[in-house]
Design an enzyme around this catalytic site. Structure first.
Site, PDB file in Angstrom:
ATOM      1  CG  HIS A 227      36.663  14.766 -49.333  1.00  0.00           C
ATOM      2  ND1 HIS A 227      37.759  15.149 -50.069  1.00  0.00           N
ATOM      3  CD2 HIS A 227      35.619  15.484 -49.799  1.00  0.00           C
ATOM      4  CE1 HIS A 227      37.379  16.090 -50.927  1.00  0.00           C
ATOM      5  NE2 HIS A 227      36.089  16.309 -50.799  1.00  0.00           N
TER       6      HIS A 227
ATOM      7  CD  GLN B  60      34.945  15.804 -45.719  1.00  0.00           C
ATOM      8  OE1 GLN B  60      33.903  15.815 -46.368  1.00  0.00           O
ATOM      9  NE2 GLN B  60      35.933  16.666 -45.948  1.00  0.00           N
TER      10      GLN B  60
ATOM     11  CG  HIS C  93      30.601  20.141 -55.435  1.00  0.00           C
ATOM     12  ND1 HIS C  93      29.907  19.061 -54.929  1.00  0.00           N
ATOM     13  CD2 HIS C  93      31.735  20.257 -54.672  1.00  0.00           C
ATOM     14  CE1 HIS C  93      30.579  18.558 -53.899  1.00  0.00           C
ATOM     15  NE2 HIS C  93      31.696  19.254 -53.733  1.00  0.00           N
TER      16      HIS C  93
ATOM     17  CG  ASP D 214      31.722  15.526 -51.289  1.00  0.00           C
ATOM     18  OD1 ASP D 214      32.802  15.569 -50.710  1.00  0.00           O
ATOM     19  OD2 ASP D 214      31.127  16.550 -51.675  1.00  0.00           O
TER      20      ASP D 214
HETATM   21  C1  NGQ Z   1      36.356  19.498 -48.709  1.00  0.00           C
HETATM   22  N1  NGQ Z   1      34.073  19.111 -48.885  1.00  0.00           N
HETATM   23  O1  NGQ Z   1      37.348  19.914 -49.232  1.00  0.00           O
HETATM   24  O2  NGQ Z   1      36.367  18.555 -47.912  1.00  0.00           O
HETATM   25  C2  NGQ Z   1      35.033  20.139 -49.047  1.00  0.00           C
HETATM   26  C3  NGQ Z   1      34.715  21.285 -48.155  1.00  0.00           C
HETATM   27  C4  NGQ Z   1      36.148  23.263 -48.780  1.00  0.00           C
HETATM   28  C5  NGQ Z   1      32.826  19.083 -49.318  1.00  0.00           C
HETATM   29  N2  NGQ Z   1      32.331  20.079 -49.963  1.00  0.00           N
HETATM   30  C6  NGQ Z   1      35.815  22.211 -47.782  1.00  0.00           C
HETATM   31  N3  NGQ Z   1      32.110  18.049 -49.063  1.00  0.00           N
HETATM   32  O3  NGQ Z   1      35.628  23.244 -49.901  1.00  0.00           O
HETATM   33  O4  NGQ Z   1      36.935  24.139 -48.455  1.00  0.00           O
HETATM   34 ZN    ZN Z   2      34.795  17.242 -52.060  1.00  0.00          ZN
END
Ligand code: NGQ
Ligand code: ZN
Length: 456
Positions: free
Chosen positions: A56, A59, A271, A322
């Site tokens: 992403h 981020q 994950h 990520d």
């Molecule tokens: C995301 N990100 O979608 O960006 C996810 C978290 C979610 C990471 N886990 C947000 N790094 O899963 O709702």
């Molecule tokens: Zn992710």
């Protein structure tokens, strides 16, 4: 045609010596011959370029900004609230500057391809952009100008949680339907044209974010992108998600996917942290790739992936940056092994297949799994694959006396940084002597973008 000579090269079967490597005009390996002579000498040992199967990009700009305790009990979900405030300010220009900087940085560390799991589709007020895929197209452009290969994975995000819970106001930038999402994927695909280093698949953000009918519609439509277009999904990253999924369906997320989504080799389950032994074996047997993101999973306190059981069952995996707490595949692979050592109280755990050396095993397996997840012919120095190469800095003390497995072990476990010297994507040298030609400009643009984001 270009002919190179590597004293040491990591081939799919392990390290080989005196390897002649021919790259053809299309950017594919046309010849890979060990125990040969001739060709322009490479500056050091050669490894296949590493794919990052999960990104992403935006981020990246939050890295380091969420490490002060806010809530009494900071966790994944409080981090997510901070991420939502951050994403609310993102413009197409900022997204481009952040992504381009990220991709240059990744190249310098030996990543040669990225899977961009892209779910921020709409303008700040939630209205669609024109074209709808504007933000996705900016990521494609960022990758092209940086010189990294990209697989765009526009993501369907339709609900806030299991059972069709409506999106929250702060999720309005993510909103789409299968039809809109597939249309955006088509726009991105057309922008890729015939470029063999750009690809498009689809993703469902998570089982929280799509209902079964939407997922089915997405999967049916994804066939228009190609029979083997990659399909990614986040699953079982946090135990709260597992509990909500059980409350909704009586099944755990990976269990549900295995039973109801037809998971196969096209899939990357990102994950997959919280699995029972049955789910672990089932995911391994499905042929899907587990998308492991060690630095981010550690930062967010996700949990420990059952890597030993999964590998014992023949499971494939790759690595992803990520949230980009690390942009370095070496750091990700080291952490992957170290977390298993900490959990099991033993050493040298990720071994087997072609080598008893952890460094060699990690690099080969993550490169192969990443390639599969991105639908890119890469991750191996082999005839017919894209010529993605990482060349190390041979004179450095930690490498100078090493051969074969010792090189990969020193690369990942010596603790030295900056060992990557040259990087090629599809035969084009994008990093030379540790430098990317645009790195200063990209750094300035990134600093400007951060300034604007944090001032807003
Ligand atoms: C995301 N990100 O979608 O960006 C996810 C978290 C979610 C990471 N886990 C947000 N790094 O899963 O709702
Ligand atoms: Zn992710």
């Amino acid at each position: 045609m270009k002919t190179y000579f590597a004293r040491e090269a990591l081939l799919p079967g392990g390290w080989a010596r005196n390897v002649r490597i021919v790259v053809d005009g299309r950017g594919d390996f046309a010849e890979v011959t060990p125990d040969a002579q001739g060709g322009e000498p490479l500056a050091g040992p050669a490894l296949p370029g590493m794919p990052s199967l999960h990104s992403h990009a935006f981020q990246r700009a939050m890295a380091g900004l969420t490490e002060t305790r806010g809530d009494l009990r900071d966790d994944f979900w409080s981090w997510r609230e901070l991420m939502y405030t951050f994403v609310a300010k993102l413009t197409p220009e900022l997204a481009f500057a952040i992504a381009r900087h990220l991709y240059v940085d990744m190249l310098k560390h030996g990543y040669t391809a990225v899977g961009e799991f892209h779910y921020v589709h709409n303008d700040i007020d939630g209205a669609p952009y024109s074209p709808a895929a504007e933000l996705g197209l900016r990521h494609l452009e960022a990758a092209r100008t940086a010189g990294i290969a990209i697989t765009m994975l526009p993501s369907l995000y339709a609900h806030a949680s299991f059972g069709r819970v409506p999106l929250l106001a702060r999720q309005r930038r993510f909103r789409s339907t299968p039809e809109i999402l597939l249309d955006m994927a088509g726009q991105i695909r057309r922008a890729c044209g015939a470029d063999p280093d750009c690809a498009v698949g689809v993703s469902a953000h998570s089982l929280r974010a799509v209902d079964p009918a939407e997922l089915a519609e997405l999967l049916a439509g994804a066939r228009s992108l190609g029979e083997n277009a990659p399909i990614h999904i986040h699953a079982a990253e946090q135990s709260r998600e597992v509990e909500s999924c059980v409350a909704w369906s009586g099944k755990r997320p990976v269990e549900w996917l295995l039973e109801s989504a037809g998971i196969d080799r096209r899939w990357c389950v990102v994950h997959a942290t919280h699995m029972t032994p049955e789910e672990t074996r089932g995911l391994a047997a499905s042929g899907a790739v587990a998308g492991l993101c060690p630095a981010t999973e550690a930062n967010l306190g996700d949990g420990i992936f059952p890597l030993l059981e999964y590998r014992a069952a023949g499971g494939c995996y790759g690595i992803g940056g990520d949230s980009h707490y690390s942009r370095d595949p070496i750091e990700e692979l080291r952490l992957l092994e170290y977390v298993q050592r900490l959990a099991h109280g033993r050493r040298n755990l990720v071994v087997g297949g072609h080598s008893a050396a952890v460094g060699t095993t990690l690099w080969l397996e993550a490169a192969a799994g990443g390639a599969q997840a991105l639908g890119r012919r890469c991750g191996r120095i082999e005839i017919g694959a894209r010529a993605d190469l990482v060349v190390l800095d041979a004179p450095r003390a930690d490498l100078s006396r090493c051969t074969g497995d010792g090189i990969a072990n020193a690369l990942i476990f010596s603790g030295s940084t900056g060992l990557v010297r040259e990087v090629a994507v599809a035969g084009r040298w994008v990093v030379r002597s540790g430098r990317h030609p645009d790195e200063e400009q990209v750094e300035r643009d990134y600093a400007g973008a951060l300034h604007e984001l944090l001032a807003a």
